[in-house]
Design a protein around this motif. Structure first.
Motif, PDB file in Angstrom:
ATOM      1  N   TYR A 229      30.137  39.579  40.598  1.00  0.00           N
ATOM      2  CA  TYR A 229      30.625  39.567  41.863  1.00  0.00           C
ATOM      3  C   TYR A 229      32.339  39.621  41.744  1.00  0.00           C
ATOM      4  O   TYR A 229      32.648  38.534  40.738  1.00  0.00           O
ATOM      5  CB  TYR A 229      30.029  38.821  42.922  1.00  0.00           C
ATOM      6  CG  TYR A 229      31.077  38.568  44.102  1.00  0.00           C
ATOM      7  CD1 TYR A 229      30.951  39.557  45.213  1.00  0.00           C
ATOM      8  CD2 TYR A 229      31.945  37.718  44.098  1.00  0.00           C
ATOM      9  CE1 TYR A 229      31.721  39.511  46.056  1.00  0.00           C
ATOM     10  CE2 TYR A 229      32.856  37.609  45.370  1.00  0.00           C
ATOM     11  CZ  TYR A 229      32.558  38.722  46.486  1.00  0.00           C
ATOM     12  OH  TYR A 229      33.523  38.578  47.458  1.00  0.00           O
ATOM     13  N   LYS A 230      33.320  40.270  42.351  1.00  0.00           N
ATOM     14  CA  LYS A 230      34.597  40.117  42.096  1.00  0.00           C
ATOM     15  C   LYS A 230      35.236  40.358  43.497  1.00  0.00           C
ATOM     16  O   LYS A 230      34.769  41.192  44.151  1.00  0.00           O
ATOM     17  CB  LYS A 230      35.151  41.128  41.303  1.00  0.00           C
ATOM     18  CG  LYS A 230      36.588  41.348  41.085  1.00  0.00           C
ATOM     19  CD  LYS A 230      37.055  42.400  40.214  1.00  0.00           C
ATOM     20  CE  LYS A 230      38.541  42.570  40.262  1.00  0.00           C
ATOM     21  NZ  LYS A 230      39.364  41.519  39.742  1.00  0.00           N
ATOM     22  N   VAL A 234      38.101  35.689  42.651  1.00  0.00           N
ATOM     23  CA  VAL A 234      37.057  35.228  41.776  1.00  0.00           C
ATOM     24  C   VAL A 234      36.324  36.186  40.945  1.00  0.00           C
ATOM     25  O   VAL A 234      36.229  37.431  41.808  1.00  0.00           O
ATOM     26  CB  VAL A 234      36.102  34.369  42.522  1.00  0.00           C
ATOM     27  CG1 VAL A 234      34.972  33.915  41.887  1.00  0.00           C
ATOM     28  CG2 VAL A 234      36.543  33.311  43.006  1.00  0.00           C
ATOM     29  N   ASP A 235      36.290  36.185  39.678  1.00  0.00           N
ATOM     30  CA  ASP A 235      35.113  37.008  39.027  1.00  0.00           C
ATOM     31  C   ASP A 235      33.929  36.157  38.595  1.00  0.00           C
ATOM     32  O   ASP A 235      34.258  35.174  37.983  1.00  0.00           O
ATOM     33  CB  ASP A 235      35.846  37.637  37.702  1.00  0.00           C
ATOM     34  CG  ASP A 235      36.718  38.609  38.038  1.00  0.00           C
ATOM     35  OD1 ASP A 235      37.276  38.650  39.154  1.00  0.00           O
ATOM     36  OD2 ASP A 235      37.410  39.397  37.172  1.00  0.00           O
ATOM     37  N   ASN A 289      41.404  33.388  39.351  1.00  0.00           N
ATOM     38  CA  ASN A 289      42.923  33.903  39.484  1.00  0.00           C
ATOM     39  C   ASN A 289      43.742  33.103  40.465  1.00  0.00           C
ATOM     40  O   ASN A 289      43.667  33.281  41.658  1.00  0.00           O
ATOM     41  CB  ASN A 289      43.164  35.347  39.852  1.00  0.00           C
ATOM     42  CG  ASN A 289      42.378  36.503  39.004  1.00  0.00           C
ATOM     43  OD1 ASN A 289      42.650  36.232  37.890  1.00  0.00           O
ATOM     44  ND2 ASN A 289      41.555  37.243  39.533  1.00  0.00           N
ATOM     45  N   LEU A 290      44.306  31.936  39.803  1.00  0.00           N
ATOM     46  CA  LEU A 290      45.241  31.185  40.622  1.00  0.00           C
ATOM     47  C   LEU A 290      46.231  31.793  41.500  1.00  0.00           C
ATOM     48  O   LEU A 290      46.537  31.485  42.618  1.00  0.00           O
ATOM     49  CB  LEU A 290      45.561  29.842  39.950  1.00  0.00           C
ATOM     50  CG  LEU A 290      44.385  29.172  38.840  1.00  0.00           C
ATOM     51  CD1 LEU A 290      45.154  27.998  38.344  1.00  0.00           C
ATOM     52  CD2 LEU A 290      43.365  28.510  39.854  1.00  0.00           C
ATOM     53  N   VAL A 296      42.153  30.452  35.085  1.00  0.00           N
ATOM     54  CA  VAL A 296      41.327  29.692  34.368  1.00  0.00           C
ATOM     55  C   VAL A 296      40.041  30.144  34.448  1.00  0.00           C
ATOM     56  O   VAL A 296      39.477  31.030  35.453  1.00  0.00           O
ATOM     57  CB  VAL A 296      41.470  28.266  35.135  1.00  0.00           C
ATOM     58  CG1 VAL A 296      42.696  27.478  35.006  1.00  0.00           C
ATOM     59  CG2 VAL A 296      40.902  28.338  36.579  1.00  0.00           C
ATOM     60  N   SER A 297      39.238  29.873  33.240  1.00  0.00           N
ATOM     61  CA  SER A 297      38.027  30.466  33.068  1.00  0.00           C
ATOM     62  C   SER A 297      37.014  29.520  32.639  1.00  0.00           C
ATOM     63  O   SER A 297      37.386  28.482  31.951  1.00  0.00           O
ATOM     64  CB  SER A 297      37.802  31.575  32.212  1.00  0.00           C
ATOM     65  OG  SER A 297      38.820  32.685  32.510  1.00  0.00           O
ATOM     66  N   PHE A 298      35.728  29.238  33.075  1.00  0.00           N
ATOM     67  CA  PHE A 298      34.717  28.468  32.644  1.00  0.00           C
ATOM     68  C   PHE A 298      33.463  29.365  32.490  1.00  0.00           C
ATOM     69  O   PHE A 298      33.046  30.314  32.912  1.00  0.00           O
ATOM     70  CB  PHE A 298      34.454  27.544  34.032  1.00  0.00           C
ATOM     71  CG  PHE A 298      35.532  26.587  34.339  1.00  0.00           C
ATOM     72  CD1 PHE A 298      35.905  25.678  33.545  1.00  0.00           C
ATOM     73  CD2 PHE A 298      36.277  27.177  35.346  1.00  0.00           C
ATOM     74  CE1 PHE A 298      37.030  24.734  34.023  1.00  0.00           C
ATOM     75  CE2 PHE A 298      37.296  26.215  35.976  1.00  0.00           C
ATOM     76  CZ  PHE A 298      37.579  25.041  35.230  1.00  0.00           C
ATOM     77  N   SER A 299      32.987  29.168  31.188  1.00  0.00           N
ATOM     78  CA  SER A 299      31.785  29.801  30.545  1.00  0.00           C
ATOM     79  C   SER A 299      30.660  28.684  30.143  1.00  0.00           C
ATOM     80  O   SER A 299      30.821  27.895  29.561  1.00  0.00           O
ATOM     81  CB  SER A 299      32.322  30.780  29.596  1.00  0.00           C
ATOM     82  OG  SER A 299      33.335  31.665  30.027  1.00  0.00           O
TER      83      SER A 299
END
Length: 780
Positions: A229-230, A234-235, A289-290, A296-299
């Motif tokens: 979802y995008k 947010v991605d 996407n601030l 920032v990314s969390f995986s």
């Protein structure tokens, strides 16, 4: 809110048209989406102002419409007109893959090509210079690291193959084959494969379900689903796969033992191995996407493989020097394994200014836990097959690893120059325990507790410049390593502190429109895998085992190459590669005890001269061909540890060749086929000589329902010619084996996409160098 509908000039609804809202002043993108199956679209929360509404679809002219938004704006019906020239190109000529050589990178452009219908793994197999040997991906037989969008992938060969097989090729823009990685990359590793995915252009949701059925000795299957979802902020990506397998392997081996310099007797062994596993793989990616300059990314990536079982049946006949049967023994070994691997990543990206300056900060954490229990029993018989006695023992072993890394990277263009700076810290802690149970314990085996701790501090500077017809990349990386290994049974046995510098250099010159020449140099390091350092033993039977080597040191590699490119697609490369203290798996027979063992050792030296040739071209509108050929001389020297520590040198002249053919069968481009041929001549795997090996793969793909689904059929190793003998014969060593895994396989796969399935997602894998060393290179 902005809404509307798209149709063509024949009043037919157009689905999945790209819709972009651009600022009227500077054409900067404000929002975007794609049309639904009924052709409608909606853009929500649009501020008042003047905009350009752009709609685009392959085979049609772009449509631009000036609009003014107050509250809600209805764009009514937008008519897209056929682009006859573009449409003819798509339906009649179909774009072929393109190849570009730049700054030590071979860039294989595959987006919207005939290869886009394949999986990513299949595209890699057809990328010039890439070798797939026993499901292991490598470049020109160099140690190879796989990246996705410049992020390292840390999975073992089978897990990597499963990941790439389920990653659709239509998401791939290009494959970068980097034979001379810059100082920005970790010093460990010889070559890099970087998979570049298509950029996100639309907003919405898409999902997919897929299944694969594979038939060999035993059937097996894979089920999976992914969701993406995008929106403007947010991605989000989430994927899960379940892979229950039952694998079979047979191996026939022999050992000729010596009494002094004379043959004494021969052992002939047959191994029947059945492996059952039920692996779960779950991964998530969340990108925020601030604002226009901060992200920032969390995986996370979780691999859970509970209750994996290995059943070994090993039958050995002992024959005299005169080839008469003296005795025999049969071993039954059952191994149960529980494995959990959790990888977490957090990344911050900032764009500084407007000139392309970037700052990237990321941290990674890995938790790896494996428990293994083995029950082994050997029954001994005399020459008449009368039972004599039984030796039996059990082992319990565990391995826990905690790995943390933190790194910062800064890059800034300086006119025609570019400067990259960075630093990285890695901390690795590995704990291992083994215990023996039973009335019998094999010779030299004991309970043990082995701990290994390692810290690495690294920094680098990299400079690149393009001017006129010249291109330069030069860098320097420094890595300081502090490592210590402790064994309860053996004491402190591996304590190392060292600083190494790793320069890289590449200079290319475009002599004329059709001629380019270049020279490059790289120094690299290879550190031992954690399991290779573990001194524990794992038994095939009590006379045949794999052991770790806690005394291992890192190896250092130097490589220099010259390359020449003619007309863009005739590429020649000559290189010399030398490695000191190369880490290599060697097998030895201890004649007096009649034992065979395998372990990793630092060999004295190895080097290779090679001349490579790469070429690709479309033969016709429906036939694409690529080829890679390599002729080489390889030599290695090692200590013959069971032959009075003599220095043994082995060398060979060899050839590797691959030929890939892709055929577009139907006029509407919905059916494609490919034929892949590969040949490998004599080569050394450890101290074993591998003779000629050949395979043929065939694949067929059918697109269904306007690309929403696909059906794939593949037959690998059609003529069953890939499993060949390996032998080692020198001094008082004479043994060999023929491994026969399920190489010839028939696979049928189905993939169905729903939602806005034309979205390009943010799917990638958490990856960093240290986790690579969790993988074990040898197994029974």
């Amino acid at each position: 809110m902005v809404k509307g509908k798209t149709i063509d000039s024949n009043n037919r609804t157009l689905s999945f048209v790209n819709v972009m809202l651009l600022n009227a002043k500077d054409s900067v993108s404000i929002a975007g989406t794609s049309t639904e199956e009924n052709g409608t679209f909606i853009l929500n929360k649009i501020p008042e102002g003047n905009y350009i509404l752009k709609t685009s679809y392959i085979g049609y002219h772009n449509n631009y419409k000036n609009i003014t938004v107050h509250n809600n704006f209805n764009a009514d019906t937008i008519i897209l007109k056929h682009d006859i020239e573009n449409l003819e190109e798509v339906t009649l000529s179909f774009q072929k893959p393109r190849l570009e050589k730049k700054n030590g990178r071979l860039i294989f452009q595959v987006e919207n090509s005939t290869l886009s219908s394949l999986s990513t793994y299949e595209i890699l197999q057809r990328t010039p210079g890439v070798i797939s040997l026993d499901d292991k991906i490598s470049v020109k037989n160099l140690k190879t690291t796989v990246y996705i969008n410049n992020k390292r992938v840390y999975l073992d060969d089978r897990e990597l193959k499963n990941l790439l097989e389920n990653f659709a090729g239509n998401n791939i823009a290009s494959i970068e084959v980097i034979t001379n990685p810059s100082a920005k990359y970790d010093a460990e590793g010889g070559a890099v494969l970087n998979i570049i995915t298509s950029k996100n252009i639309s907003i919405g949701y898409k999902g997919a379900v897929n299944g694969t059925w594979e038939d060999a000795i035993f059937p097996k299957y894979t089920l999976g689903t992914s969701h993406y979802y995008k929106n403007n902020v947010v991605d989000f990506y989430a994927g899960y796969s379940f892979n229950p397998r039952k694998d079979y392997k047979r191996s026939d081996s022999y050992v000729n033992f010596f009494d002094g310099n004379l043959p004494s007797n021969q052992w002939e062994t047959s191994l029947y191995k059945t492996t059952r596993s039920k692996a779960h793989n779950f991964n998530t990616i969340l990108d925020f996407n601030l604002d226009d300059k901060n992200k920032v990314s969390f995986s996370s990536n979780i691999i859970y493989n509970p209750s994996k079982s290995i059943e070994n049946k090993v039958n050995t006949d002992v024959l005299s020097a005169e080839d008469t049967k003296e005795s025999s023994f049969n071993t039954n070994s059952d191994i149960d394994i529980d494995n959990t691997n959790i990888t977490l990543n957090a990344t911050y990206n900032r764009e500084i200014g407007k000139n392309g300056t970037h700052l990237d900060i990321q941290t990674n954490y890995v938790y790896y836990n494996e428990g293994e229990n083995q029950i082994l029993a050997t029954d001994y018989f005399d020459e008449n097959d009368s039972y004599q006695y039984t030796n039996a023992f059990d082992t319990e072993a565990s391995q826990k690893n905690n790995i943390f890394t933190g790194q910062i990277d800064f890059s800034s263009p300086l006119g025609v120059n570019n400067l990259e700076l960075g630093a990285k810290y890695s901390s690795i802690s590995s704990g291992n325990i083994i215990a023996f149970y039973g009335d019998y314990t094999p010779s030299s085996s004991r309970d043990d507790h082995f701990d290994y701790d390692e810290q690495i501090w690294a920094s680098y500077a990299n400079f690149s410049r393009d001017w006129d017809s010249w291109s330069l990349v030069a860098g320097l990386r420094g890595e300081y390593t502090d490592a210590i290994g402790n064994s309860v049974a053996l004491g402190t046995i591996n304590k190392q502190h060292y600083l190494e510098l790793f320069p890289t250099f590449s200079l290319h010159h475009q002599v004329s429109e059709k001629h380019e020449i270049g020279v490059s140099y790289k120094r690299a390091i290879a550190r031992p895998r954690y399991q290779s350092l573990n001194p524990f033993r794992y038994y095939l039977n009590e006379n045949n085992f794999i052991a770790g080597n806690p005394y291992l040191k890192p190896s250092i590699e130097n490589k220099i190459s010259l390359d020449y490119t003619f007309d863009g697609n005739y590429i020649f490369e000559v290189y010399y590669q030398q490695e000191k203290n190369e880490l290599n798996n060697l097998t030895f027979q201890r004649n007096n005890a009649q034992v065979v063992y395998n372990s990793t050792f630092n060999i004295e030296e190895s080097f290779q001269y090679s001349i490579d040739f790469i070429h690709y071209r479309p033969i016709t509108k429906w036939w694409f061909l690529s080829t890679y050929m390599s002729g080489f001389f390889y030599e290695m020297s090692f200590i013959a540890r069971e032959s009075n520590d003599a220095i043994q040198t082995q060398n060979t002249v060899g050839y590797f060749g691959q030929l890939y053919n892709s055929f577009t069968i139907s006029k509407e481009k919905s059916i494609s086929a490919d034929v892949y041929l590969e040949y490998v001549s004599r080569f050394f795997i450890g101290n074993y000589l591998m003779k000629d090996r050949f395979k043929t793969n065939f694949g067929l793909r059918k697109k269904l329902w306007n690309g929403r689904a696909s059906l794939n059929i593949n037959l690998n190793d059609v003529f069953n010619t890939y499993n060949i003998p390996l032998t080692t014969r020198y001094l008082n060593q004479d043994n060999g084996y023929t491994a026969k895994p399920e190489q010839r396989t028939f696979t049928i796969g189905f993939n169905y996409k729903f939602g806005n399935f034309r979205l390009a997602d943010n799917k990638r894998n958490i990856d960093f160098k240290e986790e690579e060393r969790l993988k074990e290179e040898t197994e029974f």
